[in-house]
Each structure stands twice: as structure tokens, then as C-alpha cells.
Design an enzyme around this catalytic site. Sequence first.
Site, PDB file in Angstrom:
ATOM      1  N   HIS A  20       0.802  -1.228   0.000  1.00 34.31           N
ATOM      2  CA  HIS A  20       0.000   0.000   0.000  1.00 34.31           C
ATOM      3  C   HIS A  20       0.825   1.264   0.000  1.00 34.31           C
ATOM      4  O   HIS A  20       0.515   2.224  -0.705  1.00 34.31           O
ATOM      5  CB  HIS A  20      -0.942   0.002   1.208  1.00 34.31           C
ATOM      6  CG  HIS A  20      -2.279  -0.535   0.864  1.00 34.31           C
ATOM      7  ND1 HIS A  20      -3.388   0.245   0.702  1.00 34.31           N
ATOM      8  CD2 HIS A  20      -2.666  -1.793   0.591  1.00 34.31           C
ATOM      9  CE1 HIS A  20      -4.407  -0.503   0.363  1.00 34.31           C
ATOM     10  NE2 HIS A  20      -3.999  -1.758   0.293  1.00 34.31           N
ATOM     11  N   ASP A 119      -4.026   7.308   2.134  1.00 31.97           N
ATOM     12  CA  ASP A 119      -4.531   6.057   1.574  1.00 31.97           C
ATOM     13  C   ASP A 119      -6.019   6.020   1.906  1.00 31.97           C
ATOM     14  O   ASP A 119      -6.422   6.374   3.022  1.00 31.97           O
ATOM     15  CB  ASP A 119      -3.800   4.887   2.269  1.00 31.97           C
ATOM     16  CG  ASP A 119      -4.079   3.556   1.585  1.00 31.97           C
ATOM     17  OD1 ASP A 119      -5.258   3.154   1.530  1.00 31.97           O
ATOM     18  OD2 ASP A 119      -3.124   2.933   1.105  1.00 31.97           O
ATOM     19  N   GLN A 382      -8.108  -9.530  -5.183  1.00 36.46           N
ATOM     20  CA  GLN A 382      -7.465 -10.354  -6.222  1.00 36.46           C
ATOM     21  C   GLN A 382      -8.490 -11.109  -7.076  1.00 36.46           C
ATOM     22  O   GLN A 382      -8.287 -11.311  -8.273  1.00 36.46           O
ATOM     23  CB  GLN A 382      -6.483 -11.332  -5.573  1.00 36.46           C
ATOM     24  CG  GLN A 382      -5.325 -10.620  -4.876  1.00 36.46           C
ATOM     25  CD  GLN A 382      -4.626 -11.485  -3.838  1.00 36.46           C
ATOM     26  OE1 GLN A 382      -4.841 -12.691  -3.761  1.00 36.46           O
ATOM     27  NE2 GLN A 382      -3.792 -10.864  -3.008  1.00 36.46           N
TER      28      GLN A 382
HETATM   29  N1  UDP Z   1       7.624  -7.339  -6.451  1.00 32.97           N
HETATM   30  C1  UDP Z   1       8.872  -7.254  -7.040  1.00 32.97           C
HETATM   31  N2  UDP Z   1       9.634  -8.375  -7.084  1.00 32.97           N
HETATM   32  C2  UDP Z   1       9.245  -9.564  -6.573  1.00 32.97           C
HETATM   33  C3  UDP Z   1       7.967  -9.645  -5.974  1.00 32.97           C
HETATM   34  C4  UDP Z   1       7.171  -8.510  -5.938  1.00 32.97           C
HETATM   35  O1  UDP Z   1       9.274  -6.193  -7.539  1.00 32.97           O
HETATM   36  O2  UDP Z   1      10.023 -10.517  -6.652  1.00 32.97           O
HETATM   37  C5  UDP Z   1       6.763  -6.122  -6.437  1.00 32.97           C
HETATM   38  C6  UDP Z   1       5.863  -6.087  -7.650  1.00 32.97           C
HETATM   39  O3  UDP Z   1       6.525  -5.518  -8.749  1.00 32.97           O
HETATM   40  C7  UDP Z   1       4.682  -5.266  -7.175  1.00 32.97           C
HETATM   41  C8  UDP Z   1       4.650  -5.534  -5.690  1.00 32.97           C
HETATM   42  O4  UDP Z   1       5.891  -6.138  -5.329  1.00 32.97           O
HETATM   43  O5  UDP Z   1       4.921  -3.891  -7.416  1.00 32.97           O
HETATM   44  C9  UDP Z   1       3.515  -6.468  -5.313  1.00 32.97           C
HETATM   45  O6  UDP Z   1       2.347  -5.726  -5.300  1.00 32.97           O
HETATM   46  P1  UDP Z   1       0.934  -6.357  -5.576  1.00 32.97           P
HETATM   47  O7  UDP Z   1      -0.082  -5.277  -5.420  1.00 32.97           O
HETATM   48  O8  UDP Z   1       0.924  -7.054  -6.875  1.00 32.97           O
HETATM   49  O9  UDP Z   1       0.782  -7.475  -4.483  1.00 32.97           O
HETATM   50  P2  UDP Z   1       0.867  -7.512  -2.883  1.00 32.97           P
HETATM   51  O10 UDP Z   1       2.289  -7.675  -2.526  1.00 32.97           O
HETATM   52  O11 UDP Z   1       0.289  -6.224  -2.344  1.00 32.97           O
HETATM   53  O12 UDP Z   1       0.041  -8.712  -2.554  1.00 32.97           O
END
Ligand code: UDP
Length: 460
Positions: A20, A119, A382
Amino acid sequence: NRVKGQQPHVAVLAFPFGTHAAPLHNLACGLASAAPHVAFSFVNSAKSNATLAAVDSAPPNLKFYDVDDGAPADFAFDPRSPEEEIDNFMRVTPGNFRKGMEDAVRRTGGATISCVISDCFLWFAGDLAAELGAAVPWVGLWTGGSRSLSVHLYTDLLRETVSAGEKGASDVESKVDDELGFLPGMAGMRLCDLPEGVVSGNLNSVFARLLHRMGLELPRASALAINTFEGLDPAVLIDFHAKFKRCLPLGPLNLLCPPPSRPDSTGCLEWLDRQAHGEAVYIGFGTLMTPPSAELAELAEGLEASGAPFLWSLKKKFWPLLPAGFLARTADRGLVATWTPQARVLEHPAVGVFVTHCGWNSVLESLVGGVPMVCRPFLGDQHINSRSISHTWKIGVAFPEKTMTKDEVAKALHVVLRTAEGKKMKERACALRAVALQQVQPGGSSSENLRALVAIISTS
Ligand code: UDP
């Protein structure tokens, strides 16, 4: 509120969980660069502030303040109950933010706060702004997609329609395939795509109550900023333009306000350079989710059966759950890495498909890369993101039983990578990519909305 001649001072209040704070931080950096005459104070938990990659390289007029996260001294995060952290935090709000803002005013030489950006989850931020003065605007940033916000704006209507809470969960279960076409832009979405806590599950959890309250408070905001772009979900945005005083789609935020590029510490990009165009599978489930161990094994076997080259972002502690000998057997065509610079991975021409949990940041990064998706959603927004991908935008596939099996993984990868249907998905993803790129160009709607937001914060 602001004394004439005093520097405008924007308090930026973060929700410090999941991914977030990152988009809000990107926005704060973008605004601070565009409005060097304005002071920005980013108010967030110490733990979350520490994870923001660019804290050190932020513009000089953006400062960071740590607030209490409510965690007891002996608190240990348990991935089986992720809500605990949020419950602890919410218990100390809004007092912790009030204190953080007072701290920011003191350290900024007494410049009173002239605008609050938060937020959207922090539904009480409107009251905090009002306490500071009737003319202090509250701007909420929704870091997710527009459909996932719509769900919370219409929660009461949804509950009335399915009589949730009256006839019990079993009644909702009989309607899971009912469509939500009675809400603007939600045709094709089903009850089963809604996050838990809206019409099913525990409607009284801290999180469910937070989101419900947010849906009621948010229309009071002076402006809604949202990490999506005009052209992606037109009917939902038309509704938002009518519902909110100002609706400012700013997406994709990581294109509009790009964060500093992440280093390729695990050599993923070099590895991708050696793969054929459009043939590699990228697998990543975000920062919080990992499939249960049995499903992880099915996914690995499906990947092996597909024969496709793959790059998999998987924390090291889960590697022992992979099938025996998997890493050795696939070493010539697969790379399992503890972390990837994902946004750059998804823009690499070698990547042909993304197996994703459909977190909104991941979805946008895939759109920006023009990469079709194979969806395995777990919770929250999701599911609705997955449904938008497979059903509305038609740029990916979802698993029929939601969970992954070896055969379904191999089949999904085959469809996306090797069939005419998959080719069409790629074309549609590239068409959306073109729209996204256009919106962040000078004169594009996201770009113009950023200018509008700069005007709001500069003149308040
Ligand atoms: N991310 C990354 N490398 C990884 C895993 C995740 O850069 O190996 C980043 C991804 O690019 C995204 C964020 O982590 O910007 C994950 O955000 P998302 O909203 O998809 O999922 P959340 O982590 O909130 O479940």
C-alpha cells in the site's frame, strides 16, 4: 487555514501494510518534484518507511515521519493471521497520525498543514483534515483498481440485494454465480468475485468494518485519486466522476511518477536476455502470498510439463517445498530467484505470460508490459482483478477450480503461449498498454490529473 505567505504543507498518511505505502510514496515523490515550493510530510509506520526503496533519494521537500504501529513489544508476525497487524495498527489510529502531523508541523518550522492526502483505507482522514481547518482538503488515494473500489462504495446495496447477514452465509453460497450487472461497469462480475467481508465471511472483522466505513466516508473527500487510467474501465469511472467531487485517475502510477529503478540483484534480466522473445513464463505472487505447499508442487510440475522457460520469484524458505530434483532438472531452462525487479521483468520482451495472484500493482505492471496473465487469486481484491483479466479485458485465463493443478497449469500456459486465442490476448494486452502509455504522456488524462492535483495542493 494557511497563514497568508506561509508555505503550503501536505501531510501524506500511509496505510503501512502489503504494497500500500509504495504507490502513495511514488505519488508523494512525483508531487514533491512537481511542486518544489510545497512541504510534504510522509507519515507512516517506522517498519513501512524503512521498506520504501527511495527514502534516501526522495526530493528535498519530502520528509518522513514514523508513527506508532500499535504492535506490542513482543509482537511476532504470523502469516496465518495477517489481520492481527492491521488490528493492532487500527487500534492506535487516528491518534498516532494526529501526533505524527503535529511532529511534522513542529519540524517544518510551524508550517500548518494545508492539505491531507491519505490512503483511502484511512477513512478517518477526512475528519483529521476538518480538525485542521474547514478549508483543508482531504484527497484519498485508492491504490487498487476501480472495480475493487466500487464494491466498497456499494456494499450496503450489495448486502441488501443478497440479504447477507439476514438469511446467513448458506443463502449467499447459493447465489455465488449471480452477476453484479446492476452496479455500473460490473457486468460479468459475480458474487463469488467479491472480497470476503462484503457479503460473505465475517462482516464484522476489523478489516470488513474499515472497508465498509471507507465506502461511506470517501464521497466526502475533496478528490479521489486512483491508480488506474481512463479507458481501462470506462463505465466504472463514469460512475466515479458522478459520485465524487473530483475523480483523478493517475495510473499507472509507476509510469506517471516512476520510482528509482530497482537493481537486478539476482541476475534475472540477464537471464531473460538469453531467452527467445515472448516464450518465457514469469511467476510471482506478490509480497505476501505463497500458494499452499501441495499447490506449489503442482505448479512446479505443470511448469516442467509445459517445457517453457521460466523465471520464478520465490522466497528461499519455500524452495524446499519444490518437488525433489525440480531445480536440478529445470536448471537449463528455469531460474528461481528470491526477488526480481518485477516491473522491469514484465517489460522484457522475452516474457510471454505472467502467472500471478492478481495483486493490483502486479496487474498494472503486466498491462504496462503488454503481458497476458494466468490468474491464481487468493484473497481480497485479487478475485475481482482476476475476473476483469479473464472475463472483461480478455487478456488472460483463470483456473476453473481456482487452485492450480499440474494439468491445468500446463494447459493454461499452452493456451496463452501457443494458441490463436493466446495471440489475441497478447494483442489486447498490448492495446491496453498503448492506452496506458498515452494517458501518462503530456496532455494525457493521468498526466493532466496530476497537474490538477498539484493545483489543489498548491492553492489550499
Ligand atoms: N515485487 C517485485 N519483485 C518480486 C515480488 C514482488 O518487484 O520478486 C513487487 C511487484 O513488482 C509489485 C509488488 O511487489 O509492485 C507487489 O504488489 P501487488 O499489489 O501485486 O501485491 P501484494 O504484494 O500487495 O500482494
